[in-house]
Design an enzyme around this catalytic site. Structure first.
Site, PDB file in Angstrom:
ATOM      1  N   ALA A   1      -4.054   1.636  -7.396  1.00 31.25           N
ATOM      2  CA  ALA A   1      -3.874   1.004  -8.705  1.00 31.25           C
ATOM      3  C   ALA A   1      -2.947  -0.202  -8.604  1.00 31.25           C
ATOM      4  CB  ALA A   1      -3.314   2.020  -9.695  1.00 31.25           C
ATOM      5  N   TYR A   2      -1.916  -0.100  -7.762  1.00 30.87           N
ATOM      6  CA  TYR A   2      -0.977  -1.220  -7.581  1.00 30.87           C
ATOM      7  C   TYR A   2      -1.682  -2.377  -6.887  1.00 30.87           C
ATOM      8  CZ  TYR A   2       3.324  -3.684  -6.296  1.00 30.87           C
ATOM      9  OH  TYR A   2       4.307  -4.630  -6.149  1.00 30.87           O
ATOM     10  N   VAL A   3      -2.476  -2.068  -5.871  1.00 30.79           N
ATOM     11  CA  VAL A   3      -3.234  -3.103  -5.180  1.00 30.79           C
ATOM     12  C   VAL A   3      -4.153  -3.825  -6.170  1.00 30.79           C
ATOM     13  CG1 VAL A   3      -4.973  -3.535  -3.396  1.00 30.79           C
ATOM     14  CG2 VAL A   3      -3.113  -1.920  -2.946  1.00 30.79           C
TER      15      VAL A   3
ATOM     16  N   LYS B   1      -2.045  -6.031  -8.685  1.00 30.84           N
ATOM     17  CA  LYS B   1      -1.501  -7.275  -8.138  1.00 30.84           C
ATOM     18  C   LYS B   1      -2.599  -8.274  -7.800  1.00 30.84           C
ATOM     19  CE  LYS B   1       2.882  -6.516  -8.577  1.00 30.84           C
ATOM     20  NZ  LYS B   1       3.653  -7.312  -9.560  1.00 30.84           N
TER      21      LYS B   1
ATOM     22  N   ALA C   1      -0.258   2.329  -3.574  1.00 31.75           N
ATOM     23  CA  ALA C   1      -1.232   2.992  -4.448  1.00 31.75           C
ATOM     24  C   ALA C   1      -2.359   2.025  -4.799  1.00 31.75           C
ATOM     25  CB  ALA C   1      -0.533   3.474  -5.721  1.00 31.75           C
TER      26      ALA C   1
END
Length: 257
Positions: free
Chosen positions: A160-162, A165, A158
């Site tokens: 947003a996760y990229v 992180k 996703a």
């Protein structure tokens, strides 16, 4: 014959996300290597069972349930570390949250908020409370933050996760620069696909991702949580004394391809 010192003898270390996966593996390993560990996660029953397991093996651990998105919870965990073990020398900020990838315009705003809260605000909350406790010891300390291959490239996770992180790596570098002259080291792990509870949940939502995750590794496999924990243990130890602001790849060669 001199006694062989363990990697983390005498270190007092807080570990978040320690009820399962990489965090639980780190709790076992750090304790076996001589650390006194303070375990934080939301699931009280799992934390208490892990503390009992560590104690039975001769280690020292204390469980403090809490949510890293709550600054009050994090402050409480740090206070317990200081009260129980007399201070804090290190931290493994490992708590995270991920979901299977979806297009940005199809991602619910609540999902975005949760991903950012756990992965970014959670790390910031931890640094904000842990750093004063480490500086108070007069000898600095070592922090390890869990990032991901998604922290250095778009992986299909996703968006947003990229983004989250990537932000973890930014926080890590900024903190390393701010506190480098005060004996406080801050590093991050760039973690590849690892067989954790969270990974199993993602694969349950999108089974087709498993082949992709395995094929992207030069070793053509996923990591076991203990393999990632080994890298965190080294970074928390004095053997990594000249390593700070680094993003250490523990990804089976994914980022080399």
């Amino acid at each position: 014959m001199s006694e062989v010192r363990r990697l983390l003898d005498g270190r007092r270390i807080m570990i978040t996300g320690s009820s399962s996966g990489i965090g639980a593996a780190a709790a076992r390993l750090f304790a076996a290597e001589g650390a006194q560990v303070v375990l934080m996660a939301r699931r009280k029953d799992r934390l208490e069972a892990l503390v009992e397991e560590i104690a039975a093996a001769g280690g020292r651990a204390v469980a403090v349930p809490g949510d890293v998105t709550s600054d009050v919870d994090v402050e409480r965990v740090v206070a317990v570390a200081v009260d129980t073990f007399g201070g804090l020398d290190g931290a493994f900020n490992n708590a995270g949250y991920a979901v299977a990838g979806s297009l940005i315009h199809e991602t619910d705003r609540a999902v975005f908020d949760r991903i950012m809260d756990v992965n970014v605000r959670g790390v910031w909350n931890c640094l904000h409370s842990q750093i004063p406790a480490m500086l108070a010891t007069g000898r600095g300390g070592a922090v390890v933050n869990t990032s991901s291959v998604a922290g250095i490239r778009a992986t299909g996770a996703a968006a947003a996760y990229v983004a989250a992180k990537h932000a973890v790596l930014g926080l890590t570098k900024a903190a390393a620069l701010e506190y480098g002259d005060r004996a406080l080291r801050v590093n991050a792990l760039v973690v590849g696909s690892t067989r954790t509870e969270m990974m199993e949940e993602v694969l349950e939502q999108a089974p087709e991702l498993e082949t992709s995750f395995v094929e992207k590794s030069a070793q053509k496999r996923m990591a076991e949580p203990a393999e990632v924990a080994q890298a965190a243990a080294w970074l928390c130890s004095v053997r990594a004394s000249f390593v700070t602001g680094a993003a250490i790849s523990v990804d089976g060669g994914w980022s080399a391809l």
